[in-house]
Design an enzyme around this catalytic site. Structure first.
Site, mmCIF file in Angstrom:
data_model
loop_
_atom_site.group_PDB
_atom_site.id
_atom_site.type_symbol
_atom_site.label_atom_id
_atom_site.label_comp_id
_atom_site.label_asym_id
_atom_site.label_seq_id
_atom_site.Cartn_x
_atom_site.Cartn_y
_atom_site.Cartn_z
ATOM 1 C CE LYS A 22 -42.086 4.474 -50.980
ATOM 2 N NZ LYS A 22 -43.101 4.134 -51.673
ATOM 3 N N GLY A 100 -50.691 4.969 -50.825
ATOM 4 C CA GLY A 100 -51.235 3.734 -51.446
ATOM 5 C C GLY A 100 -52.178 4.407 -52.628
ATOM 6 C CG MET A 102 -49.221 6.879 -57.515
ATOM 7 S SD MET A 102 -47.611 7.924 -58.135
ATOM 8 C CE MET A 102 -46.841 8.309 -56.633
ATOM 9 N NE ARG A 335 -44.683 8.075 -45.728
ATOM 10 C CZ ARG A 335 -45.410 7.249 -46.255
ATOM 11 N NH1 ARG A 335 -45.245 7.454 -47.495
ATOM 12 N NH2 ARG A 335 -46.321 6.496 -45.748
ATOM 13 C CG HIS A 451 -55.384 2.625 -47.545
ATOM 14 N ND1 HIS A 451 -56.550 3.101 -47.969
ATOM 15 C CD2 HIS A 451 -54.693 3.198 -48.711
ATOM 16 C CE1 HIS A 451 -56.874 3.948 -48.773
ATOM 17 N NE2 HIS A 451 -55.638 4.018 -49.465
ATOM 18 N NE ARG A 576 -71.492 40.172 -45.457
ATOM 19 C CZ ARG A 576 -70.954 39.120 -45.311
ATOM 20 N NH1 ARG A 576 -70.681 38.326 -46.344
ATOM 21 N NH2 ARG A 576 -70.746 38.675 -44.269
ATOM 22 N NE ARG A 631 -71.418 45.052 -50.156
ATOM 23 C CZ ARG A 631 -71.171 43.738 -50.373
ATOM 24 N NH1 ARG A 631 -70.300 43.106 -51.029
ATOM 25 N NH2 ARG A 631 -72.133 43.011 -50.016
ATOM 26 C CD GLU A 763 -68.066 44.670 -56.093
ATOM 27 O OE1 GLU A 763 -68.435 43.660 -55.600
ATOM 28 O OE2 GLU A 763 -68.548 45.666 -55.586
ATOM 29 C CB SER A 782 -62.280 46.536 -49.806
ATOM 30 O OG SER A 782 -62.393 45.219 -49.179
ATOM 31 N N GLY A 784 -63.500 42.838 -53.803
ATOM 32 C CA GLY A 784 -64.308 41.957 -53.725
ATOM 33 C C GLY A 784 -64.261 40.624 -54.412
ATOM 34 C CB THR A 785 -61.869 37.754 -54.274
ATOM 35 O OG1 THR A 785 -62.193 37.438 -52.972
ATOM 36 C CG2 THR A 785 -60.648 38.650 -54.272
ATOM 37 C CG ASN A 786 -66.986 35.984 -52.666
ATOM 38 O OD1 ASN A 786 -65.996 35.334 -52.821
ATOM 39 N ND2 ASN A 786 -67.694 36.328 -51.771
ATOM 40 C CG ASP A 787 -69.815 40.304 -56.953
ATOM 41 O OD1 ASP A 787 -70.521 39.294 -57.360
ATOM 42 O OD2 ASP A 787 -70.414 41.256 -56.521
ATOM 43 C CB CYS A 850 -64.095 42.282 -47.812
ATOM 44 S SG CYS A 850 -64.816 42.914 -49.392
ATOM 45 C CE1 TYR A 870 -59.677 44.816 -45.404
ATOM 46 C CE2 TYR A 870 -58.062 46.783 -45.221
ATOM 47 C CZ TYR A 870 -59.481 46.216 -45.682
ATOM 48 O OH TYR A 870 -60.597 46.846 -46.072
#
Length: 897
Positions: A22, A100, A102, A335, A451, A576, A631, A763, A782, A784-787, A850, A870
């Site tokens: 602002k 809205g 603050m 803005r 709002h 999988r 896999r 992983e 590859s 395995g970001t979950n594990d 993956c 990738y």
């Protein structure tokens, strides 16, 4: 010495970090020569110091006094003086818009003496006392933390006594009495008199704005919008101009294009004889901006010219707040405006055609999250449904749910699995929790700048505003329609944020045109394609042309693979195989795991082989010519074994009846032997393949035989075999040796020329830390970001998300779940180490991801940054990943947030 206060003329739009959005934009408009009331900005650094130390910086008071004196000199009057008082607004202004969330206090400087001076100077006693009651009300709620309901009740009582529902019908005497009532409310609920010292009012208001940065609703909004928590807010002190002075005064909010559709034209709301908070609060229904031309053509035409000037200057849709005081136009804010997803894509392409931005800048004006919104289903127009109301199309989408009338109920029902629609007369910042929990928002008051509309558009939430036919009674917990029908809480309704329609009951939904475009059902060059489909098509071409990362899909069936290819996937990053053995085939894997002789095990493998081969044939056909990463079996063991409790009960019951079953007894013994306390860290992945001889060899044979069949059919299978859960290079080498032997046999048996890669999933933290060793043998990684997230943090996703993630989010320990967006500092550091070590050892190492982070916009940018080849995600998220991979090659501007 740090400078904490800047005059509007000292700043620019490039100083958002310091002056907030602002303040920076007020400075920009001032320097453009636009009519901005004089004022000054207290910086975000002052707020940061206040929040860190619990008090203002020592130098701040003197700086404020110096700038206040300059302002008084410019205006020719002093703050709160008794005869002709200078009044100011005290308004928050963070770097990123938080509508809205603050605090704002208007009319600071009024007291029992100066209100009479204002009445005399303006010649309008009603206006003076209306301004004073507004100050006490806002100050009481914002600064003294008094429940706003006390003031609202007093105002309602005053209107009831007058026999009206419109506050404009209250005369000067009514408002004078209301001021006295408000002052008593302050004493009763704050334990002190309303402050009469104007400077004390201003200083306390500034402090309240600082503190509102950490108000619960502001924290929640930042978390929702992923705004950093350490930015702080600036505070803008601006000389007041009055839209509530007379009938030739007013206030409004305008957009240079329609924020709902992106269309060019006059869009906005205007209220005669009102202050700005009346517009955004939605407490009075507004006039369309075009009506201002009939009321005040001079101001209307000047506003149109300024709007065109601002849009060309900012090269984007601008959101503008203005006030007219007795025919004089003043600009109070501009803005880059929030917009719907559809508007974002349309406007981005319009601005290219208008020569205001280039293609790469247009790509930064849209986001993957917006594209995902455009892929949501729409209501089916071919089915009969009963319309009960018509409102304004504030934020598009199709939302169905049970009616609830307050934020608490919305959250409670939503957590119980119910889909809800939050219905209010108008929303306010305290409704944010309920707005987030609801499928959509419906209000009976307010317009596209209320709002509810602004916040819903920012969140991508379906919203219909200003459905005036509905009489909403939140206390009785029902709403009614003009035909006398009453709808209680819990009634199912459907709201269409694109048309503004409200329907009773559940309306069926159909696929959106954007999904049909990605499916290949709509040709973007055909007459069937609308301007939105064409805009999406154009932006996707820009994204695909500008990205360095490929996008693959996680797909386990030929049908999923085919859809992923239609959606633009450049291969399969994760197939999988364990998903192929659920349902009817589960018993085969169960028998394989429990086999206790070589003969029995080989028989089970022989049964599995042809089934696996057929699975892979269909996938290779669907993805012909594109890489397919398969896999090898990676189930936690318990997924393929009978439940130990159920089996124990069955055996006990049979024994009690004197009917023991040999098979069940044998099964129970085996299950006890293999039972694991923590299956996610047990006998799974590569460990299972090493413990069960022939398992991975069977899968490798099925894969390669299917590939050989594809080659003979004239196809081009690109096979990548992935070994899961490797922690040591020796594990990988053992399995790879077996795969190479199988490949040699298949080549001999089929005569097919087979090319394939053998790689692994990274992983486990140990795999990431020893990636250089593993890369000596592995041809691709590859992630395995979950594990990897589970093993790095040491918690199970299945257990902890419901158990304590909500508490971590509320306390700010997590800004967002690490399973939703990658933890850059921890998990991301391991990814970076593995990339560097792997490529150092094998420069041509192919690298991908993956886990579902591959479809998360924030995570895609990180993966591009560290140099992955990738990302891979579920088929439906492929377009989002494609877009974000294109955007990741250029740092987005502030305006794109």
């Amino acid at each position: 010495m740090t400078k904490f206060v800047y005059d509007f003329a000292e700043g620019s739009k490039d100083l958002k970090d310091l002056l907030g959005g602002k303040g920076a934009n007020l400075a920009e408009m001032t320097n453009m020569g636009l009519p901005v009331p004089p004022g000054f900005t207290i910086t975000t650094e002052a707020c940061q110091a206040y929040l860190s130390n619990g008090r203002e910086p020592a130098e701040l008071s003197a700086e404020v006094s110096e700038h206040l004196a300059d302002l008084e000199a410019k205006m020719g009057k002093k703050l709160g003086q008794s005869d002709d008082p200078l009044l100011v607004s005290v308004r928050s202004g963070a770097k990123f818009s938080m509508p809205g969330m603050m605090e704002t206090v208007l009319n600071v400087g009024l007291n029992d003496q100066s209100v009479r001076g204002l009445a005399a100077q303006s010649g309008n006693e009603r206006f003076a006392f209306d301004s004073y009651r507004r100050l006490i009300q806002m100050f009481g709620k914002t600064v003294l933390d008094i429940d706003g309901e006390h003031f609202e009740s007093a105002l309602d009582e005053a209107k009831t006594a007058k026999g009206t529902t419109n506050d404009l019908d209250l005369d000067a005497e009514d408002l004078r009495k209301l001021v006295e009532t408000y002052k008593r409310v302050v004493v009763e609920h704050a334990g002190r008199e309303f402050p009469q010292d104007p400077r004390e009012q201003m200083d306390l208001a500034v402090r309240a704005v600082f503190e509102s940065w950490n108000a619960p609703r502001a924290i929640l909004y930042r978390r929702q919008e992923r705004i950093p928590a350490d930015l702080g807010t600036a505070v803008n002190i601006c000389s007041m101009v009055f839209g509530n002075l007379s009938d030739d005064s007013g206030t409004g909010v305008a957009f240079t294009r329609d924020p709902a559709s992106g269309a060019k034209g006059e869009y906005g709301d205007y209220l005669q004889n009102a202050q700005g908070e009346d517009v955004v609060a939605g407490i009075r229904n507004t006039l369309p901006l075009s009506d201002l031309a009939k009321l005040d053509k001079k101001s209307h035409d000047e506003l149109m010219g300024i709007m065109a000037q601002l849009e060309e200057h900012y090269r984007d849709l601008c959101d503008i707040e203005f006030t007219i005081e007795r025919g004089k136009l003043w600009m109070l804010q501009t803005r880059v405006g929030k917009r719907t997803a559809g508007a974002a894509f349309r406007i981005a392409t319009q601005l290219i055609d208008e020569g205001l931005i280039d293609e790469m800048e247009a790509l930064q004006r849209v986001t993957g999250a917006q594209l995902a919104q455009l892929m949501f289903p729409h209501f089916d127009d071919t089915t009969p449904h009963r319309k009960i109301a018509q409102g304004m199309n504030a934020s598009p989408g199709a939302a169905v749910g049970k009616v609830v009338f307050d934020s608490y109920t919305a959250v409670k029902w939503s957590r119980s699995g119910e889909k809800v629609i939050l219905v209010r007369r108008e929303t306010n910042p305290d409704d944010l929790n309920g707005m987030i929990a609801a499928e959509g928002i419906l209000t009976s008051r307010g317009g596209k700048t209320s709002h509810a509309a602004v916040v819903a558009r920012g969140m991508g939430k379906t919203c219909v505003c200003g459905a005036e036919q509905l009489k909403v009674d939140t206390k009785a917990r029902h709403f009614s329609t003009p035909d006398g029908q009453v709808y209680e809480e819990g009634t199912v309704i459907s709201i269409d944020g694109t048309s503004g329609e409200v329907f009773i009951g559940e309306v069926p939904v159909v696929a959106s045109p954007v999904v049909r475009y990605f499916e290949g059902e709509i040709d973007p060059e055909s007459d069937e394609a609308d301007d939105l489909v064409r805009a999406v098509h154009r932006i996707m071409r820009i994204a695909d042309g500008g990205r360095s990362m490929a996008v693959r899909a996680n797909a386990d069936t030929d049908a999923d693979a085919a859809r992923a290819r239609r959606f633009g996937a450049q291969g399969i990053g994760l197939c999988r195989t364990e998903h192929m053995f659920l349902g009817d085939r589960r018993s085969l894997v169960e028998a394989l795991i429990l086999a206790d002789t070589d003969t029995e095990r080989e028989r089970q493998l022989a049964e599995l082989l042809p089934l696996q081969r057929e699975d892979f044939k269909g996938i290779f056909e669907a993805m012909d010519g594109l890489p397919v990463t398969i896999r090898l079996l990676d189930p936690p063991l318990h997924e393929f074994l009978p439940d130990i409790t159920e089996l124990s009960v069955r055996v006990a019951v049979a024994e009690a009846r004197g009917e023991p079953r040999e098979g069940d007894l044998r099964m129970l013994q085996a299950v006890h032997k293999l039972h694991e306390q923590n299956p996610m860290l047990g006998l799974r992945g590569v460990r299972l393949g090493l413990v069960i001889p022939g398992l991975f060899a069977m899968q490798a044979r099925a894969i390669l035989e299917a590939a050989a069949a594809r080659v003979k059919a004239g196809g081009v299978p690109r096979v990548e075999i992935m070994v899961p859960l490797v922690g040591a290079v020796q594990e990988f080498e053992s399995v790879k040796d077996d795969i190479i032997k199988v490949a040699r046999d298949v080549r001999t048996e089929t005569g097919a020329h087979l090319e394939f890669l053998v790689g692994t999933m990274i992983e486990l933290p140990r795999a990431a830390l020893t990636a250089g060793q593993i890369a000596e043998s592995a041809e691709f990684f590859s992630f395995g970001t979950n594990d990897l997230t589970q093993t790095t943090w040491g918690f199970s996703r299945d257990d902890v998300e419901a158990a304590f993630f909500s508490h971590y989010l509320e306390k700010g320990i997590f800004g967002v779940s690490p399973f939703e967006s990658l933890d850059r500092e921890g998990v991301g550091a391991l990814v970076r180490i593995a990339v560097e070590q792997g490529r150092a050892k094998r420069p041509g190492l192919k690298l991908g991801v993956c886990g579902e982070h591959g479809g998360d916009p924030e995570s895609v940018h990180f993966f591009n940054e560290v140099g992955l080849d990738y990302v891979s995600c579920s088929p439906f998220r492929v377009p989002v990943a494609r877009l974000e991979a294109g955007r990741a090659n250029r740092t987005p501007s502030d305006e794109s947030r």
